[in-house]
Design a protein around this motif. Structure first.
Motif: not given
Length: 78
Positions: A11, A14, A20-22, A32-33, A36-37, A39-40
């Motif tokens: 994160r 980036r 961006s995530i996209e 993108a999902y 996100q996963e 990064q989490r």
């Protein structure tokens, strides 16, 4: 000493790169999902995806890895 993928470092890298995530998802062939996963910290990406993300972000792979101690359970002996 073993090193592990870090969603937090992903994160930070980036955002520092202004990606961006996209954009990262499109550039690495992931959703993108999935980004996100990653990064989490819920999912660890395969090594080839870590390498692709590092390349897109203009960072060495090591910039997305953290030392083993960070993953040790609280109170565990180092």
């Amino acid at each position: 000493m073993p090193r592990y993928f870090s969603g937090q470092l992903l994160r930070e890298s980036r955002k520092a790169a202004g990606v961006s995530i996209e954009q990262l998802a499109i550039s690495t062939g992931r959703s993108a999902y999935s980004i996100q996963e990653y990064q989490r910290g819920r999912v660890t990406p395969p090594v080839n995806v870590i390498a692709a993300m590092a390349d897109v972000l203009g960072r060495p792979i090591e910039a997305l890895l953290e030392d083993e101690e960070v993953h040790a359970a609280p109170g565990a002996a180092a």
